[in-house]
Design a protein around this motif. Structure first.
Motif, mmCIF file in Angstrom:
data_model
loop_
_atom_site.group_PDB
_atom_site.id
_atom_site.type_symbol
_atom_site.label_atom_id
_atom_site.label_comp_id
_atom_site.label_asym_id
_atom_site.label_seq_id
_atom_site.Cartn_x
_atom_site.Cartn_y
_atom_site.Cartn_z
ATOM 1 N N GLU A 116 0.826 -1.199 0.000
ATOM 2 C CA GLU A 116 0.000 0.000 0.000
ATOM 3 C C GLU A 116 0.873 1.267 0.000
ATOM 4 O O GLU A 116 0.643 2.214 -0.760
ATOM 5 N N GLN B 4 -8.446 -5.329 0.320
ATOM 6 C CA GLN B 4 -7.218 -4.920 -0.391
ATOM 7 C C GLN B 4 -7.563 -3.930 -1.505
ATOM 8 O O GLN B 4 -6.822 -2.971 -1.728
ATOM 9 N N ARG C 94 -8.011 -0.539 0.061
ATOM 10 C CA ARG C 94 -6.732 0.043 0.505
ATOM 11 C C ARG C 94 -5.903 0.490 -0.690
ATOM 12 O O ARG C 94 -5.273 1.541 -0.669
ATOM 13 N N ALA C 95 -5.921 -0.312 -1.743
ATOM 14 C CA ALA C 95 -5.126 0.010 -2.930
ATOM 15 C C ALA C 95 -5.611 1.320 -3.565
ATOM 16 O O ALA C 95 -4.801 2.193 -3.892
#
Ligand code: 3PG
Length: 210
Positions: free
Chosen positions: A52, A76, A79-80
């Motif tokens: 990240e 994910q 977050r990405a």
């Protein structure tokens, strides 16, 4: 060629460096080496705890369109994208990840290795998949055979591809770009071989020229 959501983000770039970056300190010099080598995009895999942060630093460089790879979960994906990822790549097909990408407004490119997976992707309204793992699956011959019944689908073959294989894929009209990790491996990053990364990138970019 039909309009593919990913093409808009990649803006014609045909080489997608796939990066597993062992330390955040590498992210800045790596972005610089790739960009000066002529790359215009990069995929940072979520295979390390610092992925990240690496996305954040590489996106801030400004010279590359940065996406996230190995995205396995909706968490994910969130977050990405919060870190600055402009596209998401998965090794396989997961409808929840696909829907999350859509909700977040970024293209999602799931992995597909069979006609059934391509049908799932089509049903989910997708126009691009990652053929993965391209070389072990049979390479360009397999891509040709799988692309034939899906004329609307774009492909980003990845997996086992190096400089010798890339041109054959790029010559196929359904291929948007080829992905690969050979341009910047973990070993390159561990020894700070940024000149070599730049040289490999420049050589590969040269091979993308029509
Ligand atoms: C990926 O996740 O896309 C692959 O690991 C990249 O494949 P390669 O390492 O064989 O290039």
């Amino acid at each position: 060629m039909t309009h593919h959501a990913l093409s808009a983000v990649l803006a014609g770039a045909r080489l997608l460096p796939v990066l597993t970056v062992p330390s955040v300190a590498s992210a800045g010099p790596l972005a610089e080496a790739l960009a000066t080598g002529g790359a215009r995009c990069a995929e940072v895999t979520f295979r390390t705890p610092q992925a990240e942060q690496v996305v954040k630093v590489m996106a801030a460089h400004g010279g590359l369109t940065v996406g996230a790879g190995t995205v396995l979960t909706t968490e994910q994906a969130e977050r990405a994208v919060a870190a600055g990822a402009r596209f998401l790549v998965s090794p396989g097909f997961d409808i929840e990840v696909v829907d999350k990408g859509r909700e977040l407004g970024v293209p999602v490119v799931p992995g597909a290795a069979t006609a059934t997976e391509l049908m799932h992707a089509l049903k989910a309204g997708l126009d691009t998949v990652k053929l993965f793992p391209a070389e072990p699956l049979g390479g360009i011959g397999t891509l040709r055979a799988l692309a034939a019944p899906f004329p609307q689908m774009g492909f980003v073959p990845t997996g086992g591809i190096g400089p010798e294989q890339m041109s054959a894929y790029l010559a196929h009209p359904a291929v948007l770009a080829v992905g690969g990790s050979w341009l910047a491996t973990r070993a390159h990053l561990e020894r700070g071989a940024y000149d070599e990364i730049r040289r490999l990138t420049a050589e590969a970019v040269e091979r993308t020229a029509p």
